[in-house]
Design an enzyme around this catalytic site. Structure first.
Site, PDB file in Angstrom:
ATOM      1  N   HIS A  56       0.843  -1.205   0.000  1.00 54.03           N
ATOM      2  CA  HIS A  56       0.000   0.000   0.000  1.00 54.03           C
ATOM      3  C   HIS A  56       0.870   1.242   0.000  1.00 54.03           C
ATOM      4  O   HIS A  56       2.090   1.162   0.149  1.00 54.03           O
ATOM      5  CB  HIS A  56      -1.001  -0.009   1.159  1.00 54.03           C
ATOM      6  CG  HIS A  56      -0.399   0.153   2.524  1.00 54.03           C
ATOM      7  ND1 HIS A  56       0.402  -0.788   3.105  1.00 54.03           N
ATOM      8  CD2 HIS A  56      -0.496   1.163   3.435  1.00 54.03           C
ATOM      9  CE1 HIS A  56       0.769  -0.382   4.315  1.00 54.03           C
ATOM     10  NE2 HIS A  56       0.253   0.805   4.531  1.00 54.03           N
ATOM     11  N   HIS A  58       1.427   4.001   1.845  1.00 54.42           N
ATOM     12  CA  HIS A  58       1.957   4.820   2.944  1.00 54.42           C
ATOM     13  C   HIS A  58       3.486   4.948   2.880  1.00 54.42           C
ATOM     14  O   HIS A  58       4.183   4.018   2.489  1.00 54.42           O
ATOM     15  CB  HIS A  58       1.525   4.246   4.296  1.00 54.42           C
ATOM     16  CG  HIS A  58       0.083   4.517   4.609  1.00 54.42           C
ATOM     17  ND1 HIS A  58      -0.641   3.807   5.531  1.00 54.42           N
ATOM     18  CD2 HIS A  58      -0.774   5.445   4.109  1.00 54.42           C
ATOM     19  CE1 HIS A  58      -1.879   4.271   5.590  1.00 54.42           C
ATOM     20  NE2 HIS A  58      -1.991   5.274   4.727  1.00 54.42           N
ATOM     21  N   ASP A  60       5.848   4.899   5.036  1.00 52.30           N
ATOM     22  CA  ASP A  60       6.723   3.947   5.739  1.00 52.30           C
ATOM     23  C   ASP A  60       6.793   2.600   5.008  1.00 52.30           C
ATOM     24  O   ASP A  60       7.478   1.685   5.463  1.00 52.30           O
ATOM     25  CB  ASP A  60       6.288   3.769   7.209  1.00 52.30           C
ATOM     26  CG  ASP A  60       4.888   3.181   7.363  1.00 52.30           C
ATOM     27  OD1 ASP A  60       3.957   3.647   6.673  1.00 52.30           O
ATOM     28  OD2 ASP A  60       4.732   2.251   8.188  1.00 52.30           O
ATOM     29  N   HIS A  61       6.118   2.498   3.849  1.00 46.12           N
ATOM     30  CA  HIS A  61       6.158   1.268   3.048  1.00 46.12           C
ATOM     31  C   HIS A  61       6.774   1.496   1.664  1.00 46.12           C
ATOM     32  O   HIS A  61       7.212   0.547   1.035  1.00 46.12           O
ATOM     33  CB  HIS A  61       4.752   0.674   2.905  1.00 46.12           C
ATOM     34  CG  HIS A  61       4.168   0.294   4.237  1.00 46.12           C
ATOM     35  ND1 HIS A  61       4.029  -1.005   4.637  1.00 46.12           N
ATOM     36  CD2 HIS A  61       3.746   1.066   5.276  1.00 46.12           C
ATOM     37  CE1 HIS A  61       3.534  -1.026   5.876  1.00 46.12           C
ATOM     38  NE2 HIS A  61       3.348   0.217   6.280  1.00 46.12           N
ATOM     39  N   HIS A 114      -7.435  -0.553   5.623  1.00 49.39           N
ATOM     40  CA  HIS A 114      -6.392   0.361   6.118  1.00 49.39           C
ATOM     41  C   HIS A 114      -6.185   1.465   5.081  1.00 49.39           C
ATOM     42  O   HIS A 114      -6.223   2.651   5.394  1.00 49.39           O
ATOM     43  CB  HIS A 114      -5.113  -0.430   6.367  1.00 49.39           C
ATOM     44  CG  HIS A 114      -3.935   0.386   6.796  1.00 49.39           C
ATOM     45  ND1 HIS A 114      -3.867   1.002   8.026  1.00 49.39           N
ATOM     46  CD2 HIS A 114      -2.774   0.693   6.168  1.00 49.39           C
ATOM     47  CE1 HIS A 114      -2.715   1.651   8.120  1.00 49.39           C
ATOM     48  NE2 HIS A 114      -2.039   1.480   7.013  1.00 49.39           N
ATOM     49  N   ASP A 131      -0.158  -3.625   6.387  1.00 45.62           N
ATOM     50  CA  ASP A 131      -0.797  -3.091   7.593  1.00 45.62           C
ATOM     51  C   ASP A 131      -2.258  -3.522   7.694  1.00 45.62           C
ATOM     52  O   ASP A 131      -3.088  -2.800   8.247  1.00 45.62           O
ATOM     53  CB  ASP A 131      -0.733  -1.553   7.594  1.00 45.62           C
ATOM     54  CG  ASP A 131       0.664  -1.027   7.826  1.00 45.62           C
ATOM     55  OD1 ASP A 131       1.578  -1.837   8.072  1.00 45.62           O
ATOM     56  OD2 ASP A 131       0.847   0.206   7.758  1.00 45.62           O
ATOM     57  N   HIS A 169       4.612  -4.425  10.906  1.00 48.64           N
ATOM     58  CA  HIS A 169       4.957  -3.716  12.147  1.00 48.64           C
ATOM     59  C   HIS A 169       5.051  -4.671  13.333  1.00 48.64           C
ATOM     60  O   HIS A 169       4.315  -5.663  13.404  1.00 48.64           O
ATOM     61  CB  HIS A 169       3.912  -2.645  12.483  1.00 48.64           C
ATOM     62  CG  HIS A 169       3.919  -1.467  11.552  1.00 48.64           C
ATOM     63  ND1 HIS A 169       4.729  -0.365  11.736  1.00 48.64           N
ATOM     64  CD2 HIS A 169       3.211  -1.226  10.423  1.00 48.64           C
ATOM     65  CE1 HIS A 169       4.507   0.507  10.757  1.00 48.64           C
ATOM     66  NE2 HIS A 169       3.590   0.013   9.942  1.00 48.64           N
TER      67      HIS A 169
HETATM   68 FE    FE Z   1       2.760   1.016   8.134  1.00 50.20          FE
HETATM   69 ZN    ZN Z   2       0.070   1.853   6.518  1.00 49.17          ZN
END
Ligand code: FE
Ligand code: ZN
Length: 258
Positions: A56, A58, A60-61, A114, A131, A169
């Site tokens: 996805h 985001h 942090d990905h 998410h 996530d 995570h």
């Molecule tokens: Fe994340």
């Molecule tokens: Zn995420």
């Protein structure tokens, strides 16, 4: 079984390096939010990055994608309905992420909730679910509805029980604290919490988990369980008619839980 190396990033992210069964020195990175720890691990272990999978959009990905692609010409796969750097091959449910020279192939599942376009990669006895499903928990609802997330988690819960779950995570201990509040009498949750406390005290990962355990301890996969339903009803102060309703209440409960 698949050989997978974890790379820690930021405070609690895991970037997974999937080793090719054909040549274990070649790896595919899942959700590389930061290029630096990936490059460091590749150099330290003499590994070659041969592909990227994205679940996805985001940061942090996907934050490391541009840097990782700078001096490499490698395949990248991502969700069809999200904007991902690196111009990935766009995948939706029913598609495959196929890396034939690495002997790797993954089936794609749509798991919205998410984010609206979130996908998961299933193959080789494992699922890389970003996530969506966490150990003893699930992702927050940023773009999707409770109904969508409940359906996505139910889909993941039908995978074979031994399937290893590689989420993005290390949230397990805080999720278990909430799980104990929802199901104080669930002995599987109590035992798993004790195990995870020990692992984390030694700075070890609690991930991968597996589908069997998640069915037993993850309240978000247990909306059909009477004790989870009763706890949700007590929290909401009203009767709940359906599993998605139970899910919506415990997801909201968790948002405010400390
Ligand atoms: Fe994340
Ligand atoms: Zn995420």
């Amino acid at each position: 079984m698949l050989q997978v190396t974890p790379v820690r990033a930021f405070t609690d992210n895991y970037i997974w390096l999937i080793h090719s069964p054909a040549d274990t020195a070649r790896v595919v990175a899942v959700d590389p939010g930061d290029a630096r720890p990936v490059e460091r691990t590749l150099a330290e272990r003499n590994l070659t990055l041969a592909g990227i999978l994205i679940t996805h959009h985001h940061a942090d990905h996907v934050g490391g994608v541009a840097d990782l692609l700078r001096n490499r010409s490698i395949p990248i796969y991502g969700p069809a309905n999200e904007s991902i750097p690196g111009n990935p091959t766009r995948l939706r449910e029913g598609d495959r992420a196929s890396l034939p020279d690495l002997d790797l192939e993954f089936q794609v599942l749509d798991v919205p909730g998410h984010t609206a376009g979130h996908i998961a990669y299933v193959g080789h006895g494992a699922v890389f679910c970003g996530d969506t499903l966490f150990s003893a928990g699930c992702g927050r609802l940023f773009e999707g509805t409770a109904e969508q997330m409940h359906a996505s988690l139910s889909k993941l819960a039908t995978l074979p029980a031994e399937t290893l779950v590689y989420c993005a995570h290390e949230y397990t201990l805080s999720n278990l604290k909430f799980g104990r509040a929802v199901e104080p009498n669930n002995q599987a949750t109590a035992r798993y919490q004790a195990e995870c406390l020990e692992l984390r005290a030694r700075d070890q990962a609690t991930i991968p988990t597996n589908i069997r355990r998640e069915r037993n301890v993850n309240p978000f996969l247990r909306c059909d369980d009477q004790s989870v339903k009763q706890a949700a009803e007590a929290h909401a102060g009203r009767r709940l008619q359906s599993e998605p309703e139970v899910f919506a209440v415990i997801r909201q409960w968790k948002d405010g839980f400390r």
